[in-house]
Write a protein that holds these residues in place. Sequence first.
Motif, PDB file in Angstrom:
ATOM      1  N   SER A 130      -1.066   2.877   0.851  1.00 54.46           N
ATOM      2  CA  SER A 130       0.086   2.047   1.227  1.00 54.46           C
ATOM      3  C   SER A 130       0.458   2.301   2.682  1.00 54.46           C
ATOM      4  N   ASN A 179      -0.027  -4.998   0.181  1.00 51.09           N
ATOM      5  CA  ASN A 179       0.326  -3.658  -0.306  1.00 51.09           C
ATOM      6  C   ASN A 179      -0.898  -3.023  -0.948  1.00 51.09           C
ATOM      7  N   ASP A 217      -8.367   5.650  -4.134  1.00 53.84           N
ATOM      8  CA  ASP A 217      -6.980   5.226  -3.882  1.00 53.84           C
ATOM      9  C   ASP A 217      -6.172   6.500  -3.634  1.00 53.84           C
TER      10      ASP A 217
END
Length: 415
Positions: free
Chosen positions: A258, A124, A226
């Motif tokens: 993700s 993940n 991110d």
Amino acid sequence: MLADPRIAELVARCGRRAVKTAVLAAQDRVRNGEIPPEEAVPSALASLPPIHEPVINATGVLLHTNLGRAALSPVAIDAITVAAGPTDVEFDLGSGTRARRGRHALAALTEAVPGAEAAHVVNNNAAALALIATALASDKEILISRGELVEIGDGFRLPELLEASGARLREVGTTNRTHVSDYAAAIGDETAFILKVHPSNFRIEGFTAEATIEELAALGPPVVFDIGSGLLRPESALPKEPDAATALSNGADLVTCSGDKLLGGPQAGIILGRAALVDPVRRHPLARAMRTDKVTFAALTATIRGQEQTPTFRHLRVPVSHLHERAHRIAAALPEIRFEVVESSATVGGGGAPGVRIPSVALALPESFATPLRTGNPPVVGRTEHGRLLLDLRTVDDEHDDAVIHALREVDRCT
Ligand SMILES: *Cc1c(COP(=O)(O)O)cnc(C)c1O
């Protein structure tokens, strides 16, 4: 009772011991007069431990973390079935030798995001960040804005996750305003990389400032971004949501996201970017502890190749007029139930597009319908708002409308 064909079939699936326990409990209930004898088999069936219940998501939250985030596309589901048996996940059939694990998914990723020289997949996004911090920054510093010290959910906080790797966080700027000069002033021999985290589940409004990826890329140390939600390319329906291709072309060295948010695939953490940084990350000993399953790789490959057909994208793009038609069709099928068709706002959820409201249509029912619908067959999960239960159709597949009608009719009949 064990000879009843309905029960016998379950023995194969659930095991004899569990089924026998359920049968004995049902027989006790009959003896105690709690249920009539003909209810014994259904009662035993109902008491067996479920694997996972399929649920109709009528919450209006596209990616509901508690309901498993993205629903997989039909091609991804087929790919999982194929990959369930022995498969070439780590084997080259031509040469008969070992091959790079998950290479089909990695190729699909670098094809979809041509700015990425290399890709790596872990279980993940949290694992992706932990692995990057461990491989590139243990005993060193990660520069991060005070406005991006995010709690992702269930009490888990990114700063603590990053520090667990042995890296030190060097906070720069303030909660609402961080300038490129704040990062520049903090850069030193100890700097491993600059981390930018997309505020994916909250918004800071008003007197705010943040450094762009272009500005950060000009400072020197690698920039890791991110992006959270996993858009590979820009999505016109969500203009503020960052995507991997744009982040890399703006100068990010690594992007993480993700697999099961807006990408619409299985749970996975995707790392894309410069080969010189991806290689030490995928070679780190801990990478083996975060290794991706063959079934996930298969679903991810199919999801990326068929990007436009994920339920997530379909739900995002359904025109409101179509939702209206469906709502009125459901209402017409259930003249015995009094409910209203109302305007609603759906959200992306699951850490994506905070504050974005997607126009939608819902069936408004008395709140007393919530529990029987949720515990019915199939379970239908709506959301309660101002003392009413709303069944938001944006997150319900067209083909589940009849199941919703059936569930509503059952509840109406029993109440
Ligand atoms: C959701 C999210 C994470 C955590 O991702 P998982 O795949 O759930 O581990 C990390 N960072 C951001 C910005 C997110 O939105």
